[in-house]
Design a protein around this motif. Structure first.
Motif, PDB file in Angstrom:
ATOM      1  N   ARG A 175       0.816  -1.220   0.000  1.00 56.72           N
ATOM      2  CA  ARG A 175       0.000   0.000   0.000  1.00 56.72           C
ATOM      3  C   ARG A 175       0.847   1.267   0.000  1.00 56.72           C
ATOM      4  NH1 ARG A 175      -4.457   0.119   4.436  1.00 56.72           N
ATOM      5  NH2 ARG A 175      -4.995   1.969   3.244  1.00 56.72           N
ATOM      6  N   PHE A 176       2.123   1.147   0.418  1.00 57.01           N
ATOM      7  CA  PHE A 176       2.979   2.333   0.488  1.00 57.01           C
ATOM      8  C   PHE A 176       4.154   2.267  -0.476  1.00 57.01           C
ATOM      9  CE2 PHE A 176       0.734   2.026   4.488  1.00 57.01           C
ATOM     10  CZ  PHE A 176       0.172   3.294   4.558  1.00 57.01           C
ATOM     11  N   LYS A 177       4.049   1.405  -1.469  1.00 53.46           N
ATOM     12  CA  LYS A 177       5.112   1.298  -2.468  1.00 53.46           C
ATOM     13  C   LYS A 177       5.159   2.595  -3.276  1.00 53.46           C
ATOM     14  CE  LYS A 177       7.122  -1.998  -5.665  1.00 53.46           C
ATOM     15  NZ  LYS A 177       6.976  -3.282  -6.367  1.00 53.46           N
ATOM     16  N   GLY A 178       6.363   3.146  -3.400  1.00 50.53           N
ATOM     17  CA  GLY A 178       6.519   4.414  -4.127  1.00 50.53           C
ATOM     18  C   GLY A 178       6.438   5.631  -3.233  1.00 50.53           C
ATOM     19  N   LEU A 179       6.221   5.403  -1.928  1.00 51.24           N
ATOM     20  CA  LEU A 179       6.079   6.516  -0.983  1.00 51.24           C
ATOM     21  C   LEU A 179       7.219   6.513   0.027  1.00 51.24           C
ATOM     22  CD1 LEU A 179       2.248   6.169  -0.356  1.00 51.24           C
ATOM     23  CD2 LEU A 179       3.387   7.810  -1.841  1.00 51.24           C
ATOM     24  N   ASP A 180       8.407   6.223  -0.445  1.00 53.75           N
ATOM     25  CA  ASP A 180       9.583   6.142   0.432  1.00 53.75           C
ATOM     26  C   ASP A 180      10.209   7.520   0.604  1.00 53.75           C
ATOM     27  OD1 ASP A 180      11.811   5.504   1.857  1.00 53.75           O
ATOM     28  OD2 ASP A 180      12.798   4.373   0.257  1.00 53.75           O
ATOM     29  N   PHE A 181      10.161   8.058   1.835  1.00 57.82           N
ATOM     30  CA  PHE A 181      10.730   9.380   2.113  1.00 57.82           C
ATOM     31  C   PHE A 181      12.189   9.285   2.566  1.00 57.82           C
ATOM     32  CE2 PHE A 181       6.189  10.018   2.632  1.00 57.82           C
ATOM     33  CZ  PHE A 181       5.984  11.195   1.946  1.00 57.82           C
ATOM     34  N   SER A 182      12.698   8.062   2.711  1.00 59.89           N
ATOM     35  CA  SER A 182      14.024   7.913   3.316  1.00 59.89           C
ATOM     36  C   SER A 182      15.156   8.080   2.311  1.00 59.89           C
ATOM     37  CB  SER A 182      14.138   6.535   3.970  1.00 59.89           C
ATOM     38  OG  SER A 182      14.029   5.518   2.974  1.00 59.89           O
ATOM     39  N   GLU A 223       4.827   7.259  13.815  1.00 62.59           N
ATOM     40  CA  GLU A 223       3.432   7.634  13.569  1.00 62.59           C
ATOM     41  C   GLU A 223       3.340   8.843  12.639  1.00 62.59           C
ATOM     42  OE1 GLU A 223       4.762   7.091  16.563  1.00 62.59           O
ATOM     43  OE2 GLU A 223       3.809   5.160  16.999  1.00 62.59           O
ATOM     44  N   GLU A 224       4.253   9.817  12.845  1.00 61.45           N
ATOM     45  CA  GLU A 224       4.247  11.003  11.987  1.00 61.45           C
ATOM     46  C   GLU A 224       4.632  10.651  10.553  1.00 61.45           C
ATOM     47  OE1 GLU A 224       5.360  14.709  14.950  1.00 61.45           O
ATOM     48  OE2 GLU A 224       6.942  13.276  14.452  1.00 61.45           O
ATOM     49  N   GLN A 225       5.620   9.756  10.410  1.00 59.09           N
ATOM     50  CA  GLN A 225       6.004   9.324   9.068  1.00 59.09           C
ATOM     51  C   GLN A 225       4.859   8.580   8.393  1.00 59.09           C
ATOM     52  OE1 GLN A 225       9.872   7.479   8.645  1.00 59.09           O
ATOM     53  NE2 GLN A 225      10.661   8.583  10.414  1.00 59.09           N
ATOM     54  N   GLN A 226       4.152   7.764   9.182  1.00 58.51           N
ATOM     55  CA  GLN A 226       3.000   7.040   8.640  1.00 58.51           C
ATOM     56  C   GLN A 226       1.917   8.024   8.215  1.00 58.51           C
ATOM     57  OE1 GLN A 226       2.750   3.376   8.555  1.00 58.51           O
ATOM     58  NE2 GLN A 226       1.298   4.092   7.037  1.00 58.51           N
ATOM     59  N   HIS A 227       1.712   9.044   9.047  1.00 56.09           N
ATOM     60  CA  HIS A 227       0.715  10.073   8.728  1.00 56.09           C
ATOM     61  C   HIS A 227       1.092  10.795   7.431  1.00 56.09           C
ATOM     62  CE1 HIS A 227      -2.203  13.294   9.213  1.00 56.09           C
ATOM     63  NE2 HIS A 227      -1.230  14.166   9.067  1.00 56.09           N
ATOM     64  N   MET A 228       2.385  11.102   7.262  1.00 49.61           N
ATOM     65  CA  MET A 228       2.844  11.756   6.042  1.00 49.61           C
ATOM     66  C   MET A 228       2.575  10.883   4.818  1.00 49.61           C
ATOM     67  SD  MET A 228       6.485  13.494   7.103  1.00 49.61           S
ATOM     68  CE  MET A 228       6.849  13.958   5.419  1.00 49.61           C
ATOM     69  N   SER A 229       2.865   9.599   4.935  1.00 47.06           N
ATOM     70  CA  SER A 229       2.631   8.683   3.824  1.00 47.06           C
ATOM     71  C   SER A 229       1.147   8.613   3.482  1.00 47.06           C
ATOM     72  CB  SER A 229       3.151   7.281   4.168  1.00 47.06           C
ATOM     73  OG  SER A 229       4.547   7.261   4.238  1.00 47.06           O
ATOM     74  N   ASN A 230       0.310   8.549   4.518  1.00 49.51           N
ATOM     75  CA  ASN A 230      -1.139   8.502   4.294  1.00 49.51           C
ATOM     76  C   ASN A 230      -1.631   9.771   3.611  1.00 49.51           C
ATOM     77  OD1 ASN A 230      -1.199   6.018   5.531  1.00 49.51           O
ATOM     78  ND2 ASN A 230      -1.935   6.797   7.493  1.00 49.51           N
TER      79      ASN A 230
END
Length: 198
Positions: A119-126, A156-163
């Motif tokens: 679900r988060f493929k392509g959303l890598d902020f690292s 949680e904040e990183q997850q929120h950013m991805s969402n």
């Protein structure tokens, strides 16, 4: 051949007001002014306008674009190569996000199964493939400050950013048939712009 501001606006697809603004802030000053007071843009001005608009498309703020092109070491060819590479990377990420969005839609409709990682493929902020380039051009301090901010985020904040990122792109994808100048499209882009700046 020099062109009047209206001719340039029609050629490029931007407003006369935008060109006036670029002149007023010193970003793009026409090489000549007619006896009647009309701004006259030279071929060299058009080359620089193209460069400005490429940077703008990549999300650079006008102030930063001005700093880049005003630098005595600025090299147009090098900048074009950098912009091309950034756009290729951006296209690759967008393509991957579109795939992820399409799969998510199928998942929401119950057509396929999808795990959390998918679900988060392509959303890598690292990973930032242009960090070294950024350090060379704008210094370690700016890059370190940006990295420190991202690293200070909790899981949680990183997850929120991805969402939020996923939600913004899903909304943008739903507007793809609208005119970019429509109110709804402009609001969506403003939301994206604010998110990127944050």
């Amino acid at each position: 051949m020099n062109r009047k501001v209206k001719e340039v606006a029609d050629l490029v697809g931007i407003s006369v007001r935008t060109l006036h603004h670029y002149d007023e802030i010193g970003l793009l000053k026409p090489d000549a002014v007619s006896e009647s007071g009309y701004r006259l843009y030279s071929p060299a001005n058009l080359d620089m306008l193209q460069q400005i608009l490429f940077f703008k498309e990549l999300g650079f703020p006008l102030k930063q674009i001005h700093e880049i092109i005003a630098d005595p070491t600025f090299n147009r060819t090098e900048a074009l190569i950098l912009q091309k590479n950034m756009l290729i990377e951006k296209r690759s990420r967008l393509d991957q996000m579109i795939v992820t969005i399409n799969k998510t839609i199928q998942y929401e409709e119950g057509a396929i199964e999808m795990n959390e990682k998918e679900r988060f493929k392509g959303l890598d902020f690292s990973h930032n493939p242009y960090e070294e380039e950024a350090r060379k051009r704008w210094g370690n301090q700016r890059v370190d400050e940006a990295n420190e901010k991202v690293q200070s985020f909790s899981q949680e904040e990183q997850q929120h950013m991805s969402n939020e990122w996923e939600s913004i792109y899903a909304h943008l994808a739903s507007l793809r048939d609208l005119s970019p100048s429509s109110t709804e499209a402009q609001k969506a882009i403003a939301t994206w712009y604010q998110f990127l700046n944050e």
